[in-house]
Motif scaffolding. Structure first.
Motif, short mmCIF file in Angstrom:
data_model
loop_
_atom_site.label_atom_id
_atom_site.label_comp_id
_atom_site.label_asym_id
_atom_site.label_seq_id
_atom_site.Cartn_x
_atom_site.Cartn_y
_atom_site.Cartn_z
N ASN A 272 0.83 -1.19 0.00
CA ASN A 272 0.00 0.00 0.00
C ASN A 272 0.88 1.26 0.00
O ASN A 272 1.88 1.31 0.71
CB ASN A 272 -0.90 0.03 1.24
N ILE A 274 0.73 4.83 1.25
CA ILE A 274 -0.07 5.60 2.19
C ILE A 274 0.67 6.88 2.54
O ILE A 274 1.86 6.85 2.86
CB ILE A 274 -0.36 4.79 3.47
N ASP A 301 -2.31 5.45 -2.82
CA ASP A 301 -3.51 4.63 -2.63
C ASP A 301 -4.42 5.22 -1.56
O ASP A 301 -5.64 5.26 -1.72
CB ASP A 301 -3.11 3.20 -2.22
N TYR A 302 -3.80 5.67 -0.46
CA TYR A 302 -4.59 6.15 0.67
C TYR A 302 -3.98 7.43 1.24
O TYR A 302 -2.77 7.51 1.45
CB TYR A 302 -4.68 5.09 1.76
N ASN A 322 -7.63 -2.88 -5.29
CA ASN A 322 -8.10 -2.12 -4.14
C ASN A 322 -8.68 -0.78 -4.56
O ASN A 322 -8.39 -0.27 -5.65
CB ASN A 322 -6.95 -1.88 -3.15
N THR A 324 -8.99 3.34 -3.92
CA THR A 324 -8.17 4.41 -3.36
C THR A 324 -9.09 5.32 -2.57
O THR A 324 -10.19 5.65 -3.03
CB THR A 324 -7.44 5.20 -4.45
N PHE A 355 -5.11 -2.96 6.80
CA PHE A 355 -4.69 -2.97 5.40
C PHE A 355 -4.19 -4.36 5.01
O PHE A 355 -3.29 -4.92 5.65
CB PHE A 355 -3.58 -1.95 5.15
N GLY A 360 -5.78 -3.92 0.04
CA GLY A 360 -5.74 -2.60 0.65
C GLY A 360 -6.58 -2.46 1.90
O GLY A 360 -6.64 -3.39 2.72
N HIS A 361 -7.23 -1.33 2.06
CA HIS A 361 -8.02 -1.03 3.26
C HIS A 361 -9.27 -1.91 3.29
O HIS A 361 -10.19 -1.74 2.48
CB HIS A 361 -8.40 0.45 3.27
#
Length: 370
Positions: A272, A274, A301-302, A322, A324, A355, A360-361
């Motif tokens: 990820n 982040i 992504d985040y 995933n 975003t 995560f 991902g999340h």
């Protein structure tokens, strides 16, 4: 005429000292400079005076700017020295063994977000009461909740990010009325409070701690300061570094800081990308990931934010496996009289995001503290 300055004074009955007459003879009104002016009749005396006055103002301006910058630098050094004298390394806890059956490859990586502690504020709102003593009590409650979470989810490494505004500061005049302690005292106390929380929690887990570099309430705003000076004196830098000093002997805690010149910090969770920041610079939450990705030339992504005092999860797009998202953390301080006046408040709380390395999340947990 072959007479001295005293004789000139007496001869012409001049009502000043002989030294004053002597000094005056070397200015633009007499003596040496007058002879030069007489040789260059094209130069007007008024022009010469104006030129000298302009040069004098330039010099005064440069000296004033240098003096202001020096005061800013010395004030910052004074903060470091004052806080440094009050902080000593914390003793290590009695470590518990980490989980034997833990698998990094199959694990969900958990990120605890702590935003907007506003330590030093004291107030009572419709649904919330806050003070430094209550802040200490909430960190004790959070510690107990996190120990339970770590054991339940067999967490070996916990990521924790502080999203800024750890102290109340003096952002607006109304803050003065709800500040229970001085800014420097608040810096010392909140540094110890956060470091103690990390230190005791490390008894059960490895900790990767991230500290955002800038926030609006932690900027020093003395009277007469200019807007472009404020980021140069942000106490998040001071707090983060002293937290690192407090836990430097604890091998289970790794403290991460932002790269020089960055407004936020990268969080290293496998699979990820982040990025975390306080969020006061963000103008549009929906476009934030696109704008920051474009600025950094690196796709995010985040995006993890504080500042808004209420939690939300805003979809921003889609990757291969995933979504975003912009993940906004709630505030540790909770609602206050200002949020009541806007009819917009939320519970004092923190968030835990899970995560997955591929998807991902995938998990969110909210711990309410009041």
């Amino acid at each position: 005429m072959d007479i001295d300055w005293c004789e000139i004074k007496d001869k012409y009955n001049i009502q000043c000292s002989a030294d004053t007459i002597r000094k005056a003879s070397t200015t633009i009104f007499g003596g040496h400079y007058r002879k030069k002016l007489e040789k260059t009749p094209d130069r007007n005396l008024d022009d010469k005076i104006a030129e000298l006055r302009e040069e004098r103002i330039k010099l005064q301006t440069v000296n004033l700017e240098n003096s202001r910058l020096d005061r800013s630098e010395y004030r910052q050094k004074l903060y470091y020295e004052y806080v440094g004298k009050a902080i000593t390394t914390l003793p290590l806890p009695d470590f518990e063994p980490l989980f034997d059956n833990f698998s990094e490859e199959k694990a969900i990586h958990y990120l605890l977000t702590i935003a907007d502690v506003h330590y030093g504020a004291t107030f009572k709102s419709v649904n919330n009461v806050y003070s430094p003593e209550i802040a200490h009590a909430r960190f004790r409650d959070l510690y107990l909740e996190m120990v339970s979470f770590i054991k339940k989810h067999t967490v070996n490494t916990l990521h924790i990010v502080s999203l800024g505004d750890l102290i109340q500061g003096i952002l607006r005049m109304s803050d003065i009325r709800i500040n229970d302690s001085s800014v420097v005292k608040a810096v010392v106390e909140v540094s110890r409070l956060m470091a103690h929380f990390l230190n005791t929690l490390s008894k059960y887990v490895n900790i990767e701690y991230y500290h955002v570099p800038f926030a609006n309430h932690t900027q020093i705003r003395p009277l007469g300061s200019k807007a472009n000076e404020l980021p140069l004196e942000d106490l998040e830098y001071v707090i983060g570094n002293y937290i690192a000093d407090l836990v430097k002997d604890n091998k289970r805690i790794h403290v991460h800081f932002a790269l020089e010149g960055e407004n936020g910090i990268n969080i290293n969770i496998p699979g990820n990308t982040i990025y975390a920041m306080h969020g006061h610079q963000i103008k549009s939450l929906e476009n934030a990931i696109k704008n920051i990705s474009s600025l950094k030339r690196d796709f995010i992504d985040y995006l993890i934010l504080g500042h808004y005092h209420g939690s939300s999860e805003i979809p921003a797009g889609e990757s291969v496996c995933n979504d975003t998202e912009v993940l906004v953390s709630p505030s540790f301080v909770g609602s206050d009289p200002y949020s009541d006046s806007l009819f917009k408040g939320s519970k004092a709380s923190v968030k835990i995001y899970g995560f997955d390395e591929i998807y991902g999340h995938t998990e969110s947990y909210k711990i309410i503290l009041n």
